[in-house]
Scaffold this motif. Structure first.
Motif, PDB file in Angstrom:
ATOM      1  N   ASP A  93       0.457  -1.138  -0.139  1.00  0.00           N
ATOM      2  CA  ASP A  93       0.257  -0.071  -0.313  1.00  0.00           C
ATOM      3  C   ASP A  93       0.776   1.121  -0.156  1.00  0.00           C
ATOM      4  O   ASP A  93       0.885   2.250  -0.649  1.00  0.00           O
ATOM      5  N   LYS A  94       1.859   1.271   1.003  1.00  0.00           N
ATOM      6  CA  LYS A  94       3.294   2.440   0.971  1.00  0.00           C
ATOM      7  C   LYS A  94       3.344   2.344  -0.686  1.00  0.00           C
ATOM      8  O   LYS A  94       4.282   4.131  -0.771  1.00  0.00           O
ATOM      9  N   GLN A  95       4.428   1.487  -1.208  1.00  0.00           N
ATOM     10  CA  GLN A  95       4.136   2.320  -2.072  1.00  0.00           C
ATOM     11  C   GLN A  95       4.155   2.007  -3.808  1.00  0.00           C
ATOM     12  O   GLN A  95       4.402   2.592  -4.602  1.00  0.00           O
ATOM     13  N   ALA A  96       2.713   2.276  -3.718  1.00  0.00           N
ATOM     14  CA  ALA A  96       1.672   2.976  -5.098  1.00  0.00           C
ATOM     15  C   ALA A  96       1.738   4.188  -5.241  1.00  0.00           C
ATOM     16  O   ALA A  96       2.160   3.459  -7.053  1.00  0.00           O
ATOM     17  N   THR A  97       2.194   4.844  -4.854  1.00  0.00           N
ATOM     18  CA  THR A  97       2.812   6.468  -5.803  1.00  0.00           C
ATOM     19  C   THR A  97       4.117   5.753  -6.967  1.00  0.00           C
ATOM     20  O   THR A  97       3.787   6.425  -7.739  1.00  0.00           O
ATOM     21  N   ASP A  98       4.739   4.907  -5.793  1.00  0.00           N
ATOM     22  CA  ASP A  98       6.309   4.711  -6.169  1.00  0.00           C
ATOM     23  C   ASP A  98       5.494   3.812  -7.275  1.00  0.00           C
ATOM     24  O   ASP A  98       6.872   4.015  -8.834  1.00  0.00           O
ATOM     25  N   TYR A  99       5.304   2.665  -7.996  1.00  0.00           N
ATOM     26  CA  TYR A  99       5.265   1.956  -8.260  1.00  0.00           C
ATOM     27  C   TYR A  99       4.675   2.549  -9.656  1.00  0.00           C
ATOM     28  O   TYR A  99       4.662   2.460 -11.416  1.00  0.00           O
ATOM     29  N   ALA A 100       3.404   3.587  -9.431  1.00  0.00           N
ATOM     30  CA  ALA A 100       2.825   4.805 -10.166  1.00  0.00           C
ATOM     31  C   ALA A 100       3.544   5.090 -11.384  1.00  0.00           C
ATOM     32  O   ALA A 100       3.527   5.051 -12.309  1.00  0.00           O
ATOM     33  N   SER A 129      -5.938  -2.639  -1.908  1.00  0.00           N
ATOM     34  CA  SER A 129      -6.332  -1.300  -2.454  1.00  0.00           C
ATOM     35  C   SER A 129      -6.065  -0.108  -2.751  1.00  0.00           C
ATOM     36  O   SER A 129      -6.262   0.267  -3.491  1.00  0.00           O
ATOM     37  N   ALA A 130      -4.426  -0.253  -2.461  1.00  0.00           N
ATOM     38  CA  ALA A 130      -3.796   1.585  -2.942  1.00  0.00           C
ATOM     39  C   ALA A 130      -3.382   1.449  -4.012  1.00  0.00           C
ATOM     40  O   ALA A 130      -3.339   1.660  -5.144  1.00  0.00           O
ATOM     41  N   MET A 131      -2.877  -0.249  -4.268  1.00  0.00           N
ATOM     42  CA  MET A 131      -2.420  -0.517  -5.741  1.00  0.00           C
ATOM     43  C   MET A 131      -3.580  -0.837  -6.768  1.00  0.00           C
ATOM     44  O   MET A 131      -3.615  -0.272  -7.686  1.00  0.00           O
ATOM     45  N   LEU A 132      -4.436  -1.278  -6.387  1.00  0.00           N
ATOM     46  CA  LEU A 132      -5.735  -0.978  -6.998  1.00  0.00           C
ATOM     47  C   LEU A 132      -6.586   0.208  -7.288  1.00  0.00           C
ATOM     48  O   LEU A 132      -6.891   0.187  -8.591  1.00  0.00           O
ATOM     49  N   GLU A 133      -6.081   1.345  -6.608  1.00  0.00           N
ATOM     50  CA  GLU A 133      -6.755   2.435  -7.159  1.00  0.00           C
ATOM     51  C   GLU A 133      -6.175   3.176  -8.456  1.00  0.00           C
ATOM     52  O   GLU A 133      -6.220   3.922  -8.803  1.00  0.00           O
ATOM     53  N   LYS A 134      -4.973   3.014  -7.932  1.00  0.00           N
ATOM     54  CA  LYS A 134      -3.628   3.514  -8.998  1.00  0.00           C
ATOM     55  C   LYS A 134      -4.088   2.734  -9.909  1.00  0.00           C
ATOM     56  O   LYS A 134      -3.843   2.858 -11.635  1.00  0.00           O
ATOM     57  N   ALA A 135      -4.353   1.463 -10.378  1.00  0.00           N
ATOM     58  CA  ALA A 135      -4.747   1.017 -11.792  1.00  0.00           C
ATOM     59  C   ALA A 135      -6.031   1.413 -12.353  1.00  0.00           C
ATOM     60  O   ALA A 135      -6.173   1.030 -13.516  1.00  0.00           O
ATOM     61  N   ARG A 136      -6.720   1.286 -11.174  1.00  0.00           N
ATOM     62  CA  ARG A 136      -8.460   1.913 -11.997  1.00  0.00           C
ATOM     63  C   ARG A 136      -8.005   3.152 -12.804  1.00  0.00           C
ATOM     64  O   ARG A 136      -8.419   3.186 -14.139  1.00  0.00           O
ATOM     65  N   GLN A 137      -7.290   4.085 -12.024  1.00  0.00           N
ATOM     66  CA  GLN A 137      -7.061   5.327 -12.780  1.00  0.00           C
ATOM     67  C   GLN A 137      -6.157   5.204 -14.044  1.00  0.00           C
ATOM     68  O   GLN A 137      -6.309   5.896 -14.794  1.00  0.00           O
ATOM     69  N   ALA A 138      -5.194   4.476 -14.045  1.00  0.00           N
ATOM     70  CA  ALA A 138      -4.422   3.527 -15.714  1.00  0.00           C
ATOM     71  C   ALA A 138      -5.584   3.521 -16.460  1.00  0.00           C
ATOM     72  O   ALA A 138      -5.219   3.654 -17.267  1.00  0.00           O
ATOM     73  N   ALA A 139      -6.348   2.716 -16.088  1.00  0.00           N
ATOM     74  CA  ALA A 139      -7.345   1.697 -16.934  1.00  0.00           C
ATOM     75  C   ALA A 139      -8.090   3.180 -17.431  1.00  0.00           C
ATOM     76  O   ALA A 139      -8.406   3.040 -19.046  1.00  0.00           O
ATOM     77  N   GLY A 140      -8.547   4.239 -16.311  1.00  0.00           N
ATOM     78  CA  GLY A 140      -8.981   4.818 -16.862  1.00  0.00           C
ATOM     79  C   GLY A 140      -8.327   5.819 -17.891  1.00  0.00           C
ATOM     80  O   GLY A 140      -8.825   6.108 -19.743  1.00  0.00           O
ATOM     81  N   HIS A 141      -7.603   6.100 -17.859  1.00  0.00           N
ATOM     82  CA  HIS A 141      -6.611   7.038 -18.801  1.00  0.00           C
ATOM     83  C   HIS A 141      -6.128   6.323 -20.437  1.00  0.00           C
ATOM     84  O   HIS A 141      -5.832   6.922 -21.262  1.00  0.00           O
ATOM     85  N   TYR A 142      -5.952   4.934 -20.387  1.00  0.00           N
ATOM     86  CA  TYR A 142      -5.717   3.636 -20.839  1.00  0.00           C
ATOM     87  C   TYR A 142      -6.468   3.423 -21.928  1.00  0.00           C
ATOM     88  O   TYR A 142      -6.298   2.770 -22.678  1.00  0.00           O
ATOM     89  N   HIS A 143      -7.852   3.386 -21.258  1.00  0.00           N
ATOM     90  CA  HIS A 143      -8.825   3.014 -22.228  1.00  0.00           C
ATOM     91  C   HIS A 143      -9.054   1.329 -22.069  1.00  0.00           C
ATOM     92  O   HIS A 143      -8.885   0.972 -23.672  1.00  0.00           O
ATOM     93  N   VAL A 144      -8.558   0.915 -21.286  1.00  0.00           N
ATOM     94  CA  VAL A 144      -8.328  -0.576 -21.016  1.00  0.00           C
ATOM     95  C   VAL A 144     -10.194  -1.358 -20.359  1.00  0.00           C
ATOM     96  O   VAL A 144     -10.530  -0.272 -19.165  1.00  0.00           O
TER      97      VAL A 144
END
Length: 207
Positions: free
Chosen positions: A11-18, A68-83
């Motif tokens: 969870d703490k690494q989610a922003t770095d992963y993004a 859940s923090a990772m998934l929130e970043k992934a949801r944002q990426a999915a919207g951006h890339y139309h996945v």
């Protein structure tokens, strides 16, 4: 390590992963691998959605992660890339799907964090359709003696800080799981492996 503590680490690494989605070397590796995905896709430990820019537009993705923090970043990426993605927050080692549910199974930089990576690879075998594909990008022990010695020395600390092991024999684990390896590309003193595989032979012939 307690699983809830491990989840908190990720969870703490989610922003770095993004942010790491922008790493040029990883972009090249991911583009090479993920572009081969087809049909119904299961992506395990989706993280911040680093693979999303490289999926063919027509695939349908089930994206799983225990953070859940990772998934929130992934949801944002999915919207951006139309996945086209459906998100599941669950412990991958506890998840269950019917046999032969997916055309493609994707795992990138996730086998390092499982308590039992061999069992997870066997699950991928069961969940992949007989004519499907398993796409892996995983890191493990280097073939360089000096580097591998350093990895072994630092491994306990790296696991406590980042939640992943650095000394696993990835190619050996994949072979032991029964997967049929079609192609391997290895980088960074054989620490990083891109693997194209099929589910084990008996599953490919079952109907």
């Amino acid at each position: 390590m307690d699983k809830q503590k491990l989840i908190r680490i990720f969870d703490k690494q989610a922003t770095d992963y993004a942010r790491k989605r922008e790493d040029p070397k990883q972009q090249r590796w991911r583009r090479n691998l993920i572009g081969q995905a087809q049909g119904d896709v299961l992506e395990l430990a989706v993280g911040a959605g680093a693979n999303f820019p490289y999926y063919p537009r027509e695939v349908r993705i089930t994206a799983a992660d225990f953070s859940s923090a990772m998934l929130e970043k992934a949801r944002q990426a999915a919207g951006h890339y139309h996945v086209n993605a459906n998100f599941v927050c669950a412990d991958m080692e506890e998840m269950s799907f019917p046999w032969q549910s997916f055309d493609t199974i994707v795992s990138t930089l996730s086998c390092c964090s499982y308590q039992n990576p061999l069992e997870m690879l066997k699950k991928m075998n069961r969940w992949c359709k007989p004519d499907g594909t398993i796409l892996l990008m995983e890191h493990g022990i280097s073939s360089n003696f000096l580097v591998s010695t350093l990895q072994r020395a630092l491994n306990p600390l790296l696991y406590r800080v980042y939640g992943c092991y650095h000394t696993r024999d990835i190619i050996g684990l994949v072979r032991e799981s029964g997967m049929q390896i079609s192609k391997v590309e290895s980088y960074s003193l054989n620490m990083i492996h891109l693997i194209w595989a099929w589910p084990q032979q008996q599953l490919r012939t079952e109907r």
